[in-house]
Each structure stands twice: as structure tokens, then as C-alpha cells.
Design an enzyme around this catalytic site. Sequence first.
Site, PDB file in Angstrom:
ATOM      1  N   ASP A 360      -1.151   6.870 -35.981  1.00 35.20           N
ATOM      2  CA  ASP A 360      -0.519   5.928 -35.070  1.00 35.20           C
ATOM      3  C   ASP A 360       0.555   5.124 -35.804  1.00 35.20           C
ATOM      4  O   ASP A 360       0.334   4.646 -36.927  1.00 35.20           O
ATOM      5  CB  ASP A 360      -1.599   4.993 -34.510  1.00 35.20           C
ATOM      6  CG  ASP A 360      -1.058   3.963 -33.562  1.00 35.20           C
ATOM      7  OD1 ASP A 360      -0.554   4.360 -32.497  1.00 35.20           O
ATOM      8  OD2 ASP A 360      -1.145   2.762 -33.881  1.00 35.20           O
ATOM      9  N   GLU A 401       3.017   9.900 -35.490  1.00 37.83           N
ATOM     10  CA  GLU A 401       3.811   9.239 -34.471  1.00 37.83           C
ATOM     11  C   GLU A 401       4.941   8.563 -35.260  1.00 37.83           C
ATOM     12  O   GLU A 401       4.740   7.490 -35.837  1.00 37.83           O
ATOM     13  CB  GLU A 401       2.974   8.208 -33.713  1.00 37.83           C
ATOM     14  CG  GLU A 401       3.727   7.540 -32.576  1.00 37.83           C
ATOM     15  CD  GLU A 401       2.884   6.484 -31.871  1.00 37.83           C
ATOM     16  OE1 GLU A 401       2.984   6.380 -30.633  1.00 37.83           O
ATOM     17  OE2 GLU A 401       2.140   5.745 -32.555  1.00 37.83           O
TER      18      GLU A 401
END
Length: 708
Positions: A360, A401
Site C-alpha cells: 500500500d 501501489e
Amino acid sequence: MKQSLPNNRTSDAAPAKNSSPKRPRWGQTEGTPLPLGATWIEEERAFNFAVYAEHAENVTLSLYSADDLANPILTFQFDFLRNKSGRVWHCRLPLNEMRGARYYAYSISGQAVSELQRFYPEKVLLDPYAKSVLFPPGFDRNRAIGPSPNAGKAPLGVLTGHDIAFDWTGDVSPRHESDAIIYELHVKGFTKNLNSGVHRSHAGTYSGLVEKIPYLQELGITVVELMPIFQRDPQEPDYWGYMPLNFFAPHAQYASTRDDDGQHIEFKNMVMALHKAGISVVLDVVYNHTCEGDHRGPTYSLKGFDPGYYMPSFDPRNPYANYSGTGNTLNFSQAHVRKMVLDSLRYWKDEMHVDGFRFDLASVFSRNADGTLNWGDAPIFSEIADDPELGQLWRVALIAEPWDVGGYQLGRGFPGVTWLQWNARFRDDVRRFVKGDAAMVPDLMRRIYGSDDLFPDSRADAYHPFQSVNYINSHDGFTLYDLVSYNQKNNWKNGHNNQDGTVEDYSWNSGHEGDEGVPAAVLELRRKQTKNFCCLLLLSDGIPMFRAGDEFLKTQFGNNNPYNQDNEISWLDWSQLQANQDIFRFFKSMITFRKSHPSLCRSRFWHEDVSWYGTGPAADLSPDSRSLAFCLHGASEADDDIYVMINAYWEALQFRVQEGALQDWVRIVDTSLPSPDDFAELGVPLKHATYQVAPRSIVVLVRARANG
């Protein structure tokens, strides 16, 4: 038989002449600085405790019984002359001297180091390396805020590893390449709904997911990407899981048992069952921040041990840098922070047998100490690459990401050169094309081809198309059905006056907003648009990913940011599977089609194997164009040829098939047709060299390879 005595001497054995008594090793009396955490030493029947606290002046270890979680039954005061090495405090305690303790925590005192840290010696602190976390009945998040004591109300580490073993015999990690289909799911939301069909006691748990493995197999899923399962604060409104408390413990609230080690056993059983079904397990991991927030947030763990865990902002009013958007940012310029992350990754890979990680807001990994982005050699990437386990990409998938709140590094801008990346350009460009925006055909070609503009395969760069993780949507934003049903977000229930969530989702409601009084023609168009998205996703080079429930039109009623909605808004409604069997069948058929045609997903770009067309012999790249065709030749991959005609225009268009004889081709897909004709498994022979592609529709033809 002779009775054993201490130091391995027997009752009638005289000590050797000039020998000295056997003394305990230094590590036995003082502990060792590595490994960090509470580590069980089987041969000594003892626990080694080690914690990083560079600026601490006094460190106390407290041990608790199951009967009293507020008052320790034993405390150990560390002596820096005996129990400190460098910046790590450590000790070793034999099990028989621990008075039956089950839980542990620390307290720290010292001088204030910076605006990021003021030591609160009354605070009970959770070991950052705790493998399991207990929340006592009196747990209170508010008591962790400020300097007040929180004994009996703070999370405690669980002493594990000395009483339960897990048998991994026969476990084999699957490896998927051209057949990779990533399915993003939330462990709780996947089976929490009463209509999920799992045993009531397993609803919303790791065991509930195991019961759904036959469904995943039927759909054709080969990789599950679990939304965050790190232990988090159960009193924080964080349904998604992106506010971690600890990087080593599985979230206990996803276990069907409340035993101290229950979540470990259940998680491992889940992984082993998925592996047995040929499904890989990827964890969505959040290493960029924690749930401790900014200077106004709670002190649970990292805050209390060392200021270097978090990045400073150099603003006394807001001392924590916030590139995560959640209050704090881990400081990856610090070696001990990077070590903690690598230790966590190794733990999940080696001890829990997961197959990969999706990081993330991974651009945080690239942040220097002053917050600037390191576009070149950010240390953690080389440290992961050099790791004997994590560096072997054939064993561990590393997916980024590639952005954070303040930086965007998609493609070759991301320092993890060999990593896979979530391709947000694929998401946005395909959404805009299907929606009907102008001037999108050139961008669509790039995305279908594998995004070589982002991942170039030049001599200097040498990227691969499989490094692009293609997706139309994820947990963050509209569901696929809501994408074709809402122009405006509907996030009022989140409690932020509808100000949260993505503003521009490139959605189109198909002519009617929401689900009240929808005309039949609009419902039909929405189903067709859903199938169009499915087609483009599964016909593109790269690794496809979609979110759980999209295959049967899961709706969140227009909420594009339900991070705090632990209810029917977020949970999958399995009654929709029966109501939308036609869409489920189409997804399942398209997945089977992709997996049976490895030519679609390759290690290398298609290059000369693809020819681009329009309705005629040349692709129309003009701003007004909304159509495209291409032929992918499969001979180099021992595969069939695939001809695709794409019409995002609101009127029918006549396409002329540009290759081969009429009798060579059969139609497999026409998204404008009702089920089951929209996907013809055996193929329908063409009657004409031209094919009228209906408005907003996609047609797929197949020509069998020459050798049959």
C-alpha cells in the site's frame, strides 16, 4: 541407570583434572539483541526478549497472567550494562521462572527527544514484533492518548511459539504466470453476510474463506489478494484494515476462535487449503503508517519506543510528516525501520507461507529523511532484492501501489525495477473509453498492448508487460456495477458530509442515476457495459485483477469509500450471485478463455504478433473515434489467433474482418447478446466478412492455429 546431574555430569563421574565448571553462555544470562521480539528458545526452554529503543534511559519488561491483565506478576528491569547492545535492550527468561505468564508488555522512560516523542513511563507499550496481540476486556483506545496510565486497558503481546506446532507437510506454493487471475477480497466481508452459505460460526473468518474455495475454483481464480489482515485497533472505525497496529500478528477478529494462538492456526489452515486448491495468497500489506496517527493520536507501540520510527515534518505544530494521509509516515531512511519491514515480510513468507505482497502507498518506501522522493536507489529496494528469500521473484510476488499522497511513480519512475505495479492508467483510460470519452483510442491501444509507455522494453529499461497489474476498479472507488450506475458518489453514511472518497471516478450511470426506478433499457446497458469492462480487462497483456463481487454485480449503493462501513454496504450479498448468474457465467467464461490462450498474457510484449485495425484496414486514431480492432497472432505461443472488434460508440458500426478467410473464424463473444449467446464456448461460424457490432459492444473471434 545413572541419574543425570547439572552440567551433564553423572553421579559417579569425577570431573576431569584441571577442567573448570561449565558456565552458561552470555546469551543465556544477558539475552541477545537478535532476533527482535519475544523468541522461544526450545533447547533452553526460555524466551529471549529484545526491543529497539535507542533513546530510552530505562526499560521495564512486564509479564502478566491470564487472571490479571492490569498488574504484572513479574517485572524485569533492564540493566544497560548487562542487557543492552547498541540500540537494542534484551534479556532471557527461563519458562520455569516466568510464573505461568501468558502476556507481556514494556514501559519506557527517558528524556524527551523531539516533538515526535515524549516518553510516558506510565504507558503500557506493545512490542512492535509481537506475533499475537491480546486486547483485554477493559481495552480503551482513549486511554492510550496522552500521558495517563493505561494498565489493564492496553493491548498486550502474547507469548507464543512454545506450545503449538503446525504441520506444513505437503504444502506447495502454486506459481502462476500467464494464467494469473488476481481476486481482491476482504476476509470478513467475503463471508460475513448470512447468505454467504458458510457455517454460521465461520462467517467473516479465515475458516469462512476456506469454505468458499470451491466457488473460487469454479470462477477460475488463481491468486487471492487479501485486503489487510495485520492486527489493528478494534475500536477504530477501520473496516478495510488500512490502519495497522502491528506488522506481525494476524488480525485476531478474523478468527472463529478466541484462543491466544487460534488466529495463527486458522490463518495457516486457510493458506494451506488455498494452496491445495492451486490458489496463491498475496497479502495487501500496509507498512507506510500505523494507527497511532499524529501527535493527537494514541501511543500503543512505536511512538513509545523510539522517535525514529516516524518521519518528522519539521513543523512544530504538526510534527509528523503525513504522506499516507492518515497522520504519520514511517521513516524508511532509518535502518531499524527497514529491518522491521523485512523481518515482517520474512515472517509472513517463511512462517505463514504466503506467496506475495501488495504494498500500500509504496512510494513512501522512496522517501528520504526530509520527505523528498528518491527516484533512484532507495535502500529498501536493494535490501529486499538482496534477501535470499524475498529477492527470488519466482517465489515471491512483489506488487506496488506506486504512489502516496504526495508522489506518483507509476511505471519506470518507481525504484522497484522488477516489481509488479498497480496500473492506475489502465484503470482510468479503460474507464474513459468505455464511458465514451473522445480521443481515447490511442490510450486504449497502449493499455491493451501492456502499457509499454510506462513499462518500456527498450535495451536500457527492459521491462515486461506482466509487471502491469491491470484493473478496472479495486476496493478504493466504485464497484464495477456502481461504476456503470452512478455519476456521483453517495458517501453520506461515512460521516464526512460526502466530502471523502474519489471525486472523479470516470463513471457513467448509463442514463439513469442509482437504482430507483431504473428503466429496463438502462439495466440492459449496464449489464453490457459490465461485460465490456470484463472483456477489455481479460484481453489485455499484463496481469488482470478484479475485486470480489464484481462478477455478480456487487453494489455499494454509490459509496466509493466505505472504509468504515462494516455492514451490508461492504459485505458481499450472495443473493446477487443467483440474481445475476448471466454476469457470473460471462466472467467465468472469459477467465477460462484467457487461461486457455496464453498468447494474451506473455512475458514479452506482443510486438509484430499484433496487427491494429479499425472498422476497416486502418485504426482510426482521430479524436472522434470510439472504435478499434486488433488481431493477435498466436503462432509464436502455439496458440490460436484472436480477432477483437471494439465499439464504444452509441450507434452500431460495421467492421470488416481484415485477416483470413471467412470460414476460418468463429465468434466466441458478443457482449450485446443475451446470455448464453454472449459467450459461445464452441464458437459460432461467421456468415459474412463484415460484422455489425452493436452500440457499446465488443466482439471476439477465434481462428484455430494451423496445426489444429
